[in-house]
Design a protein around this motif. Sequence first.
Motif, short mmCIF file in Angstrom:
data_model
loop_
_atom_site.label_atom_id
_atom_site.label_comp_id
_atom_site.label_asym_id
_atom_site.label_seq_id
_atom_site.Cartn_x
_atom_site.Cartn_y
_atom_site.Cartn_z
N ASP A 1 -24.62 58.40 25.96
CA ASP A 1 -24.90 58.90 24.61
C ASP A 1 -23.64 59.22 23.81
N GLY A 2 -22.50 58.64 24.17
CA GLY A 2 -21.29 58.94 23.42
C GLY A 2 -20.15 58.00 23.75
N HIS A 3 -19.12 58.07 22.91
CA HIS A 3 -17.94 57.24 23.10
C HIS A 3 -16.75 57.92 22.44
N MET A 4 -15.54 57.41 22.72
CA MET A 4 -14.33 57.91 22.07
C MET A 4 -13.19 56.93 22.26
N ASN A 5 -12.26 56.93 21.32
CA ASN A 5 -10.96 56.28 21.44
C ASN A 5 -9.95 57.41 21.52
N VAL A 6 -9.12 57.41 22.55
CA VAL A 6 -8.22 58.53 22.75
C VAL A 6 -6.88 58.08 23.31
N LYS A 7 -5.80 58.68 22.81
CA LYS A 7 -4.48 58.44 23.38
C LYS A 7 -4.42 59.19 24.71
N VAL A 8 -3.92 58.53 25.76
CA VAL A 8 -3.78 59.18 27.06
C VAL A 8 -2.33 59.34 27.47
N PHE A 9 -1.40 58.67 26.73
CA PHE A 9 0.03 58.89 26.93
C PHE A 9 0.76 58.54 25.65
N TRP A 10 1.64 59.43 25.22
CA TRP A 10 2.50 59.22 24.07
C TRP A 10 3.70 60.13 24.26
N ASP A 11 4.74 59.93 23.49
CA ASP A 11 5.95 60.73 23.62
C ASP A 11 5.74 62.09 22.97
N ASP A 12 5.51 63.10 23.81
CA ASP A 12 5.24 64.44 23.31
C ASP A 12 5.61 65.45 24.39
N VAL A 13 6.51 66.35 24.10
CA VAL A 13 6.98 67.29 25.11
C VAL A 13 5.87 68.22 25.60
#
Length: 151
Positions: A99-111
Amino acid sequence: MNNIKQFLLAIFIYLVLTFHDRVLASSTTTRDIIVPKISDWQITVVNGLITSETLFVHCKSKDDDLGEQNLHLGDRFSWNFGENMLHSTLFWCYLSKDDGHMNVKVFWDDVILFHRCGWEKCVWTAKTDGLYLWNSAIGEDLLLEKWETGW
């Protein structure tokens, strides 16, 4: 002699700017020598849906499509890579459940992300209300993204 040094420096800068991220296999590639990795990382996505739903996962970067995964309760999908010298490494995932979905960043340059992941492993767990990141600094899951309803 000074012109040769400038020429070699120009070639090195060109190579650094034109090579792209690649998910690393167990062996070192020529790219690893030319563009050294800043650090090694592991990303894990876990199906923690207590409803025993199958979690559909499709993760990728600009250069690498990691394929589609169907995770059952408790299953994990993991990959390893080296962050590039330009700090532009980015991975994202599309996740869906009944019943749901998402697009999500799982790694990016962020301290802050790096601190939460203990500077080496990011563990994302899909739960009934959203996607959680294991915060190794405080020893608990943090809800970072809620499910969007529908497909």
